[in-house]
Design a protein around this motif. Structure first.
Motif, mmCIF file in Angstrom:
data_model
loop_
_atom_site.group_PDB
_atom_site.id
_atom_site.type_symbol
_atom_site.label_atom_id
_atom_site.label_comp_id
_atom_site.label_asym_id
_atom_site.label_seq_id
_atom_site.Cartn_x
_atom_site.Cartn_y
_atom_site.Cartn_z
ATOM 1 N N LEU A 110 0.790 -1.388 0.011
ATOM 2 C CA LEU A 110 -0.194 -0.410 -0.051
ATOM 3 C C LEU A 110 1.458 1.161 -0.474
ATOM 4 O O LEU A 110 0.644 2.203 -0.962
ATOM 5 N N GLN A 111 1.942 1.449 0.549
ATOM 6 C CA GLN A 111 2.807 2.746 0.665
ATOM 7 C C GLN A 111 4.154 2.355 -0.379
ATOM 8 O O GLN A 111 4.592 3.302 -0.388
ATOM 9 N N ASP A 112 3.925 1.712 -1.609
ATOM 10 C CA ASP A 112 4.658 1.752 -2.556
ATOM 11 C C ASP A 112 4.597 3.785 -3.263
ATOM 12 O O ASP A 112 3.027 3.842 -2.990
ATOM 13 N N PRO A 113 5.539 3.707 -3.850
ATOM 14 C CA PRO A 113 5.233 4.878 -3.984
ATOM 15 C C PRO A 113 4.592 4.715 -5.767
ATOM 16 O O PRO A 113 4.410 3.863 -6.357
ATOM 17 N N ALA A 114 3.450 4.932 -6.515
ATOM 18 C CA ALA A 114 2.848 5.134 -7.316
ATOM 19 C C ALA A 114 4.128 4.917 -8.495
ATOM 20 O O ALA A 114 3.367 4.234 -9.773
ATOM 21 N N LEU A 115 4.643 6.220 -8.285
ATOM 22 C CA LEU A 115 5.715 5.997 -9.059
ATOM 23 C C LEU A 115 6.257 4.554 -10.344
ATOM 24 O O LEU A 115 6.624 4.368 -11.178
ATOM 25 N N LYS A 116 6.311 3.752 -9.274
ATOM 26 C CA LYS A 116 7.743 2.908 -8.854
ATOM 27 C C LYS A 116 6.635 1.678 -10.511
ATOM 28 O O LYS A 116 7.133 1.254 -10.929
ATOM 29 N N PHE A 117 5.059 2.193 -9.833
ATOM 30 C CA PHE A 117 4.275 0.845 -11.076
ATOM 31 C C PHE A 117 3.544 2.292 -12.555
ATOM 32 O O PHE A 117 2.900 1.388 -12.709
ATOM 33 N N GLU A 122 6.553 11.504 -12.142
ATOM 34 C CA GLU A 122 7.815 11.538 -11.748
ATOM 35 C C GLU A 122 7.375 12.831 -10.838
ATOM 36 O O GLU A 122 8.158 12.784 -9.906
ATOM 37 N N LYS A 123 6.066 13.845 -11.691
ATOM 38 C CA LYS A 123 6.342 15.089 -11.054
ATOM 39 C C LYS A 123 5.508 14.920 -9.684
ATOM 40 O O LYS A 123 5.411 15.778 -9.335
ATOM 41 N N HIS A 124 5.163 13.858 -9.259
ATOM 42 C CA HIS A 124 4.250 13.868 -8.143
ATOM 43 C C HIS A 124 4.896 12.277 -7.734
ATOM 44 O O HIS A 124 4.596 11.532 -6.726
ATOM 45 N N PHE A 169 -3.537 12.416 -18.885
ATOM 46 C CA PHE A 169 -4.526 13.100 -18.354
ATOM 47 C C PHE A 169 -4.276 14.231 -16.961
ATOM 48 O O PHE A 169 -4.517 14.704 -16.324
ATOM 49 N N THR A 170 -4.731 12.620 -16.415
ATOM 50 C CA THR A 170 -5.003 13.423 -14.791
ATOM 51 C C THR A 170 -3.235 13.746 -13.949
ATOM 52 O O THR A 170 -3.546 14.151 -13.555
ATOM 53 N N THR A 171 -2.482 12.833 -14.652
ATOM 54 C CA THR A 171 -1.070 13.460 -14.506
ATOM 55 C C THR A 171 -0.155 14.731 -14.463
ATOM 56 O O THR A 171 0.225 15.476 -13.626
ATOM 57 N N ASP A 172 -1.081 15.539 -15.179
ATOM 58 C CA ASP A 172 -0.432 17.216 -15.636
ATOM 59 C C ASP A 172 -1.323 17.574 -14.794
ATOM 60 O O ASP A 172 -1.509 18.752 -14.745
ATOM 61 N N HIS A 173 -2.144 17.091 -14.400
ATOM 62 C CA HIS A 173 -2.965 18.138 -13.170
ATOM 63 C C HIS A 173 -1.988 19.148 -12.408
ATOM 64 O O HIS A 173 -1.063 17.970 -11.083
ATOM 65 N N ALA A 174 -1.941 20.385 -11.873
ATOM 66 C CA ALA A 174 -1.056 20.456 -10.374
ATOM 67 C C ALA A 174 -1.604 20.096 -9.017
ATOM 68 O O ALA A 174 -2.697 19.274 -9.259
#
Length: 364
Positions: A110-117, A122-124, A169-174
Motif C-alpha cells: 500500500l505504501q509503494d510510490p505510485a511512480l514505481k508502477f 515523476e512530478k508527483h 491527463f490526470t498526471t498533468d494536474h497540479a
C-alpha cells in the motif's frame, strides 16, 4: 489433548463453511418476504416512470441477497436480469477489488510510490498507492458533472481532451495539497490505479486480469470493461455488470474476501477498504471514504451518513443512482441500478425501507 481440541475446532469451521450458501452458475433462491413493508419499498423504488422528463426516482434494477440466497429481484425500463448495466463509479470499487487480488499475490504494498508502477508520475513522486485508493493524491481535480461541465476535470477526461489517455491527463494536474493529507474525490485517482495495475501484474496479464483474478473465480460470465485509447481500463466509470453478477462481488466483500473455501482477497485488504481515511473531514451528508469504497461510519464528530442503517454498512456508489450496499451484520447485499437525474433518490431511505422488508428492522 490440544491436538484433539484443534481438530475439533477445525471440524466446526469446516461444517460452518459448508453450511453457507454460495451461488453456482445461478443464485439459489429463498422465500421473498411480502406484506406492507415490501409494498412500501416498491412504492418508493418503482414509482410510475416519466421517460420524457426523466424526473423522479427511476429504479432500473433492485436485487437483494440474504445469507447467500437471492430473495428479491425486480427490473424496470429496458433493464433485465441479463442486462450488463453501466455501473459508473461502482467501477472504482471493482478496480479496488481487482487490486486486492494482486495485493494477495504479493505484487505491491500500500505504501509503494505510485511512480514505481506508473513512471509518468515523476512530478508527483510522493503519491503512494494508498493515497490513490483514498482519493488523496493531492492533485487539483474538479469532479463536476452536468451542472458545471466547463470546469470539470472528469468531463474533460471522459469525453474531450483526456479521453485517449486518462492517466496521463490526470498526471498533468497540479497539486493543491500534499499527498495523503486531504480527501478530494477524483475519478482521475482511480484511473491512475488502473494504469499502475498494468505494471503491477505485467502488460501480458493485464488485458485479462480482471477476468482471471476476479470475475471468473466468482462465476461472473458477462462483464464488460471499456478501455481508453491506450488499452487501460477506465476504472472510474466504464465497467458493466448484471445486477446478479455485481451481487457476487458484494457477497465476496460481505464475507471478508472469502469465496467458498478460497480466500480470494486478503482479510487485511478488505479491512483497509472498510477503514475510514484518517484525514477525512466529515460532511454529515456524505458517505465516508474508505479504500475506494464508501462507509456508513461516524467520524470527526459527525453522525452516520445513513442513520437508518447499521454502522458496518458499506457501499459501492455510482452516478445517476447506481449502488451496491453491503450489510455484513444482517447478511444483506442490495444492488440498485437507476437512472436518477434530479437528486431525489436517497440512500438512507432505500436502506431503511429495505431493512424493514428484508431484515425485519423497523425504524421509528
Amino acid at each position: 489433548m490440544f491436538k484433539g481440541v484443534s481438530l475439533f475446532f477445525m471440524l466446526l469451521l469446516s461444517l460452518s463453511t459448508q453450511a453457507e450458501t454460495w451461488p453456482a452458475e445461478q443464485w439459489s433462491t429463498g422465500p421473498t418476504p411480502s406484506g406492507p413493508a415490501l409494498q412500501a419499498l416498491e412504492t418508493y423504488a418503482f414509482p410510475s416512470r416519466d421517460d420524457i422528463s426523466r424526473k423522479g426516482i427511476r429504479t432500473a434494477a433492485l436485487l437483494v441477497i440474504r445469507d447467500g440466497q437471492l430473495i428479491y429481484e425486480r427490473y424496470a425500463g429496458p433493464t433485465s436480469a441479463d442486462t450488463p448495466h453501466l455501473t459508473w463509479s461502482i467501477s472504482k470499487s471493482l478496480m479496488a477489488t481487482v487490486l486486492g487480488v494482486a495485493y494477495g499475490e504479493g505484487l505491491f504494498k500500500l505504501q509503494d510510490p505510485a511512480l514505481k508502477f506508473y513512471p509518468p508520475l515523476e512530478k508527483h513522486s510522493a503519491i503512494t498507492l494508498a493515497d490513490l485508493l483514498h482519493w488523496a493524491s493531492g492533485l487539483d481535480w474538479q469532479e463536476d458533472y452536468e451542472y458545471a461541465p466547463l470546469k470539470s476535470s472528469v468531463v474533460a477526461m471522459l469525453y474531450t481532451r483526456g479521453h485517449h489517455d486518462m492517466a496521463a491527463f490526470t498526471t498533468d494536474h497540479a497539486e493543491y495539497a500534499k499527498p495523503g493529507q486531504a480527501f478530494r474525490y477524483s475519478s482521475g485517482d482511480s484511473n491512475l490505479l488502473s494504469a499502475a495495475l498494468k505494471n503491477i501484474v505485467g502488460p501480458a496479464r493485464y488485458p485479462d486480469y480482471p477476468w482471471s483474478a476476479l470475475f471468473e473465480p466468482l462465476g461472473i460470465r458477462h462483464a464488460v470493461w471499456e478501455t481508453d485509447g491506450t488499452g487501460t481500463f477506465v476504472a472510474s466509470s466504464y465497467a458493466y455488470l448484471t445486477a446478479r453478477d455485481l451481487a457476487r462481488v458484494g457477497l465476496l466483500m460481505a464475507r471478508d474476501g472469502r469465496w467458498g473455501d478460497r480466500q480470494l482477497l486478503p482479510k487485511e485488504w478488505v479491512s483497509f477498504n472498510r477503514e475510514p481515511f484518517a484525514h477525512y473531514q466529515a460532511n454529515q451528508d456524505d458517505a465516508v471514504p474508505g479504500g475506494q469504497w464508501w462507509l456508513n461510519r461516524a467520524v470527526d464528530g459527525a453522525a452516520q451518513p445513513w442513520p437508518d442503517a447499521p454502522p458496518d454498512t458499506f457501499a459501492a456508489l455510482g452516478h445517476w443512482g447506481q449502488a451496491m450496499y453491503v450489510i455484513p451484520s444482517e447478511k444483506l447485499v442490495i444492488v440498485r441500478y437507476g437512472d436518477d437525474r434530479d437528486g431525489r433518490y436517497s440512500h438512507n431511505a432505500l436502506l431503511n425501507l429495505a431493512r424493514k422488508a428484508f431484515a425485519g428492522k423497523v425504524q421509528p
